[in-house]
Design an enzyme around this catalytic site. Structure first.
Site, PDB file in Angstrom:
ATOM      1  N   HIS A  94       0.863  -1.189   0.000  1.00 18.73           N
ATOM      2  CA  HIS A  94       0.000   0.000   0.000  1.00 18.73           C
ATOM      3  C   HIS A  94       0.893   1.231   0.000  1.00 18.73           C
ATOM      4  O   HIS A  94       1.755   1.385   0.881  1.00 18.73           O
ATOM      5  CB  HIS A  94      -0.906  -0.001   1.235  1.00 18.73           C
ATOM      6  CG  HIS A  94      -1.580   1.321   1.494  1.00 18.73           C
ATOM      7  ND1 HIS A  94      -2.233   2.029   0.504  1.00 18.73           N
ATOM      8  CD2 HIS A  94      -1.698   2.068   2.620  1.00 18.73           C
ATOM      9  CE1 HIS A  94      -2.720   3.152   1.024  1.00 18.73           C
ATOM     10  NE2 HIS A  94      -2.401   3.201   2.305  1.00 18.73           N
ATOM     11  N   HIS A  96       1.311   5.705  -1.093  1.00 13.75           N
ATOM     12  CA  HIS A  96       0.673   6.989  -1.343  1.00 13.75           C
ATOM     13  C   HIS A  96       1.325   7.598  -2.588  1.00 13.75           C
ATOM     14  O   HIS A  96       1.722   8.761  -2.590  1.00 13.75           O
ATOM     15  CB  HIS A  96       0.829   7.915  -0.146  1.00 13.75           C
ATOM     16  CG  HIS A  96       0.105   7.464   1.078  1.00 13.75           C
ATOM     17  ND1 HIS A  96       0.038   8.224   2.228  1.00 13.75           N
ATOM     18  CD2 HIS A  96      -0.602   6.327   1.342  1.00 13.75           C
ATOM     19  CE1 HIS A  96      -0.668   7.584   3.154  1.00 13.75           C
ATOM     20  NE2 HIS A  96      -1.049   6.428   2.640  1.00 13.75           N
ATOM     21  N   TYR A 121       1.053  -4.622 -20.323  1.00 12.73           N
ATOM     22  CA  TYR A 121       1.649  -4.962 -19.029  1.00 12.73           C
ATOM     23  C   TYR A 121       0.788  -4.518 -17.858  1.00 12.73           C
ATOM     24  O   TYR A 121       0.807  -5.138 -16.791  1.00 12.73           O
ATOM     25  CB  TYR A 121       3.070  -4.399 -18.924  1.00 12.73           C
ATOM     26  CG  TYR A 121       4.069  -5.336 -19.533  1.00 12.73           C
ATOM     27  CD1 TYR A 121       4.674  -6.328 -18.769  1.00 12.73           C
ATOM     28  CD2 TYR A 121       4.361  -5.286 -20.893  1.00 12.73           C
ATOM     29  CE1 TYR A 121       5.564  -7.213 -19.325  1.00 12.73           C
ATOM     30  CE2 TYR A 121       5.239  -6.172 -21.464  1.00 12.73           C
ATOM     31  CZ  TYR A 121       5.848  -7.141 -20.672  1.00 12.73           C
ATOM     32  OH  TYR A 121       6.716  -8.029 -21.243  1.00 12.73           O
TER      33      TYR A 121
END
Length: 221
Positions: A94, A96, A121
């Protein structure tokens, strides 16, 4: 080196690479990896991915309870929900990352396919990307939103927050997250220019040749 030790080193190595290339600033972002006993390792709360200590990574048991190390990221419910619904997932990243966050804020984004089929891709590494509504960081309700996707997506954008990507290895999850970020960048560069996306026939060919599994309606299905 034991498998546990290797995974700890791998988390720190990939975390440092992501941080040094500006893909997640400050103490943002988190990484988790499943262990052979069903538990998992996860990066600690308020830790920069660029300066992780292998010995201080948080260890959780198979039910997601804290066992040892520094206190885990507040995004544990998010990771737990993805592991519960994506049976093949062995790692979650995860971030930002700037372009993915920007993409998540655009009004035209389809929650079932946040990006069109722009490159081969992108489809091969990410499939389709779901967009879930905004929740404050650490809100347990985000887990319900992830569970609502029923495991159909390995690639998810949290609105006004960032991408969450699952993979069958840590390397696969990292590479898919990078591919998502680059595709979001392409989308923003080409927005309003009427670019040529992959045709339904080209998408079907990729699905056939590479054995891809795309969610229903994910790319015009």
């Amino acid at each position: 080196m034991s498998n546990d030790s290797k995974l700890r080193e791998d988390i720190c190595r990939f975390g440092r690479s992501l941080f040094e290339r500006g893909l997640t600033p400050g103490s943002s972002g988190n990484i988790s990896v499943k262990l052979e006993d069903g538990g998992w390792l996860v990066t600690p709360t308020n830790a920069s991915l660029g300066f992780l200590d292998p010995a201080r990574l948080s260890r959780l048991d198979p039910s997601g309870r804290f066992v040892s190390g520094d206190a885990p990221t507040k995004e544990v419910p998010l990771h737990t929900a993805l592991y519960e619904t994506r049976g093949a997932a062995r790692a979650i990243v995860h971030l930002h990352s700037t372009h993915s966050v920007a993409l998540s804020m655009l009004p035209e984004i389809d929650p079932r396919a946040a990006l069109p089929p722009m490159t081969a891709y992108y489809l091969m590494k990410c499939g389709a990307t779901a967009l879930v509504p905004y929740y404050r960081p650490g809100d347990p309700a985000v887990a319900d939103a992830i569970k609502g996707l029923a495991g159909k997506y390995s690639s998810v954008l949290l609105a006004n927050h960032g991408p969450v990507v699952a993979g069958d290895t840590l390397e696969a999850a990292v590479f898919a997250t990078e591919e998502l970020e680059e595709t979001a960048k392409l989308y923003l560069l080409l927005r309003g220019l009427n670019p040529r996306y992959l045709s339904p026939e080209q998408v079907t060919d990729l699905v056939k040749v590479f054995g891809l599994t795309l969610p229903e309606h994910g790319h015009g299905g």
